[in-house]
Design an enzyme around this catalytic site. Structure first.
Site, PDB file in Angstrom:
ATOM      1  N   HIS A  26       0.831  -1.211   0.000  1.00  0.00           N
ATOM      2  CA  HIS A  26       0.000   0.000   0.000  1.00  0.00           C
ATOM      3  C   HIS A  26       0.863   1.258   0.000  1.00  0.00           C
ATOM      4  O   HIS A  26       0.681   2.157  -0.839  1.00  0.00           O
ATOM      5  CB  HIS A  26      -0.919  -0.010   1.221  1.00  0.00           C
ATOM      6  N   GLU A  27       1.786   1.340   0.945  1.00  0.00           N
ATOM      7  CA  GLU A  27       2.607   2.543   1.036  1.00  0.00           C
ATOM      8  C   GLU A  27       3.499   2.701  -0.191  1.00  0.00           C
ATOM      9  O   GLU A  27       3.788   3.824  -0.613  1.00  0.00           O
ATOM     10  CB  GLU A  27       3.446   2.516   2.311  1.00  0.00           C
TER      11      GLU A  27
ATOM     12  N   HIS B 277       1.781   4.677  -2.808  1.00  0.00           N
ATOM     13  CA  HIS B 277       1.982   6.117  -2.642  1.00  0.00           C
ATOM     14  C   HIS B 277       3.346   6.527  -3.182  1.00  0.00           C
ATOM     15  O   HIS B 277       3.493   7.575  -3.825  1.00  0.00           O
ATOM     16  CB  HIS B 277       1.914   6.483  -1.158  1.00  0.00           C
TER      17      HIS B 277
ATOM     18  N   HIS C 261       3.356   6.842  -6.862  1.00  0.00           N
ATOM     19  CA  HIS C 261       2.670   8.084  -7.235  1.00  0.00           C
ATOM     20  C   HIS C 261       3.644   9.259  -7.135  1.00  0.00           C
ATOM     21  O   HIS C 261       3.716  10.116  -8.031  1.00  0.00           O
ATOM     22  CB  HIS C 261       1.466   8.281  -6.314  1.00  0.00           C
TER      23      HIS C 261
END
Length: 683
Positions: free
Chosen positions: A472-473, A476, A479
């Site tokens: 999940h991290e 980020h 991104h």
């Protein structure tokens, strides 16, 4: 100290402008901030002194160039203050908070600067601008107006005072929470009390106890959320109760670390500020500049999901109670601290899956290289090389260089995996350097997790939840790495709050993707792959326990909204009673499923950037589930799919409306049906 001697006041000599943390000392930060504030104000004054009418070149371009030193200093400091907040750093943070708030207001509320931006905005159709430049004018105008730039001088003064006080309070909330979380770590005298934990988990607990001066004991530190990963394994019910009780008592015990008065003052001042800015509530103020638009839109979504989630949770509770009644010599009524333990028993009975037993297949280094990095390479063609020559802000933080498919340099990725007393709870990504073509900077991003570190020589074996958090991290981080923009205002994850979780949630899909899982899920001793039958059973459990997980999340999201929909003057004197009433209102007041974060340790909304915005996880998940469906329908883990997602969505950063970017990628608006199916909420 001269400015020349301060390493923060000149560009870093390191690759990608990584801050030279080896040379930076705590006493460098405040002097550097003061110089950077003055430099930024001088740069803004140079813009507003221009006598000619505003143009994009004489207003927006210098505005985007301005503040480069402040950005450099702030990114360097706030990375440290969240991940390695020593007492000295905390003192700096407390002194800095009102100074930073005052400076930000001085820029955002500058009447002459606002006039220039407003004038450009009024003449936007007459400007010959590319799409990113046009959107830059729109966003600056919207954000300055939203921040209060159109207010009169008296109102601005009141607003500035409110912002400074709020900045100080949120810093206090975080400091109190960190201290109380450390104080409430649960000390056990013997390994027998922790029966059910794996050798690596016991090793981590022993190491934590030794580090605190409790040689021979076992210390269980607390995560940010209400529960604890160990509750699923501990056979001793009293040990489970102690851990849960400690977690839920944070910020409520009186004394210096009690957060109740702090949070009620935060709520009151936010409501007062909202009225000053022309809104009925803080929730209305926040959502007005998000994709949701209004708190009513948020409430509609939460109310739509809550009844089915609570019904599913009650059905799950009945199944757990049944197994207690059948297997325990002296049956008892299920309580919150029992849920995870008996959930694993039901999972094992129903699906023949023991998630705790999977840890030997999730060795951290292999998960990182052969899972997280591998999926990114397969999908986007990027590669990673560790840079042992580059020093980050803490010895435990590792630096990796990232390369594009053609071998060209892209940026740096920093991973800080392990928990420590000076690190705030939870997991997060933040930029250390933001990409901008205008400034000529490349991205440097960091992921922080809070994995317990085992003793020397012991492997770090992750839970499935920790694997999920790492993927999940890293979503980020991708991104932040892939966003390719001209203006720093749009860099990386600078998108609407209720959109920012979308890319990270999408990246979770690769955890159980066959090619990826087979590459990283290998037994750390034998190299044996995870049995395909187990994998299939894992996939079959994807909606299992979703009643509990959805209920605890929705309860927290509703609680956030309840606090921030209060009108100015609405006084709350009893925090616990307010929580109980709010959760009862939406039917999420299940004693066995406490809210994921209670108010006194709800860092997302009282010291982070998610105030009135914690709903964004489920809001973004609508897009996420719809996107996962697209990947599955279009061949999954392919470079063609990755290039499309990178170019049309991740790569635009904040340089266009996020829902427009989504439509460009998906070909239509998102549909909610895939989310309902994923969460078992179709009914």
């Amino acid at each position: 100290m001269t400015d020349a001697a301060n390493p923060l006041l000149s560009p870093s000599p390191l690759p990608y402008a990584l801050p030279d943390y080896a040379a930076i000392r705590p006493e460098h930060y405040l002097p550097a901030f003061r110089v950077a504030f003055e430099e930024h104000r001088t740069e803004i004054a140079a813009i507003t002194r221009v006598r000619s009418m505003p143009t994009f070149e004489n207003t927006m371009v210098p505005l985007e160039r301005a503040g480069a030193t402040l950005d450099r200093v702030a990114h360097a400091f706030y990375t440290v203050s969240s991940a390695d907040a020593t007492p000295e750093i905390q003192e700096i943070d407390e002194e800095l908070a009102p100074l930073m708030a005052a400076h930000e207001d001085a820029i955002r509320l500058d009447a002459q600067l606002y006039w220039r931006v407003k004038t450009l905005h009024e003449q936007l159709d007459a400007q010959d601008l590319d799409l990113e430049s046009r959107y830059l004018v729109e966003r600056h105008f919207r954000e300055m107006t939203h921040a209060g730039a159109a207010l009169d001088d008296e109102a601005k003064s009141a607003l500035t005072a409110l912002n400074q006080r709020l900045s100080a309070l949120t810093t206090t909330f975080e400091k109190n929470l960190l201290a109380d979380t450390n104080d409430l770590a649960v000390l056990f005298e013997s390994a027998a009390e922790l029966d059910g934990l794996a050798a690596g988990e016991l090793s981590a607990a022993a190491r934590a106890a030794t580090d605190r001066g409790h040689e021979g004991g076992y210390l269980i530190t607390l995560p940010l959320f209400t529960g604890h990963p160990y509750l699923a394994s501990l056979t001793n019910r009293e040990s489970r109760r102690r851990i849960m009780e400690a977690s839920r008592s944070r910020g409520t015990r009186g004394g210096a670390n009690d957060n109740r008065a702090v949070l009620t003052e935060i709520v009151s001042l936010r409501a007062e500020r909202a009225v000053l800015l022309g809104y009925d509530s803080h929730a209305a103020y926040v959502t007005a500049d998000e994709t949701a638009g209004t708190p009513d839109a948020v409430a509609d979504l939460l109310r739509r999901l809550a009844p089915a989630a609570a019904a599913n949770a009650r059905a799950e509770q009945a199944a757990l109670q049944a197994i207690i009644d059948e297997t325990e010599d002296e049956p008892f009524a299920l309580e919150a601290h029992d849920w995870a333990f008996y959930t694993e028993k039901v999972r094992a009975a129903r699906y023949d899956v023991d998630t705790a037993a999977l840890r030997p297949w999730f060795e951290a280094e292999r998960v990182l290289h052969d899972g997280v990095f591998y999926a990114a390479t397969q999908l986007y063609g990027v590669t990673f090389a560790e840079r042992d020559d580059l020093v980050a802000y803490h010895p435990g933080a590792r630096v990796f260089e990232v390369f594009n498919p053609d071998g060209s340099a892209l940026g740096l990725y920093v991973l800080d995996l392990y928990t420590r007393d000076s690190k705030r709870g939870g997991a997060w990504m933040n930029p250390i350097v933001s990409q901008s073509a205008l400034r000529g900077t490349a991205p440097v991003v960091v992921n922080n997790l809070n994995v317990a570190q085992p003793g020397d020589g012991q492997p770090t074996l992750l839970t499935l939840d920790e694997v999920t958090t790492l993927f999940h991290e890293f979503g980020h981080a991708l991104h932040g790495l892939f966003a390719t923009v001209t203006y720093p205002h749009f860099a990386g994850t600078n998108v609407f709050r209720d959109f920012v979780e979308f890319p990270s949630q999408v990246n979770e899909m690769w955890i159980l993707w066959a090619d990826v899982l087979d590459n990283y899920a290998r037994h750390h001793e034998t190299g044996e792959p995870l049995d395909t039958a187990i994998v299939e059973r894992l996939r079959a459990t994807e909606t299992f326990n979703q009643g509990h997980d959805t209920t605890e999340y929705l309860a927290a999201a509703w609680l956030d909204q309840a606090w921030h929909r209060l009108a100015s003057g609405d006084a709350v004197t009893d925090v616990a009673a307010f929580e109980a009433q709010a959760l009862a209102e939406i039917g999420l007041d299940l004693a066995t499923v406490p809210t994921r974060y209670s108010s006194t340790y709800f860092a997302h909304v009282f010291s982070g950037g998610y105030s009135a915005g914690y709903y964004s996880y489920i809001w973004s998940e609508v897009l996420d589930a719809d996107t996962v469906e697209w990947f599955r329908d279009n061949g999954g883990l392919t470079r063609e799919n990755g290039d499309r997602f990178r170019k049309r969505l991740l790569g635009v950063g904040g340089s266009k409306d996020p829902l427009e970017a989504y439509r460009d990628f998906r070909g239509r608006n998102a549909e909610i049906a895939p989310l309902l199916a994923r969460r078992g909420l179709e009914g």
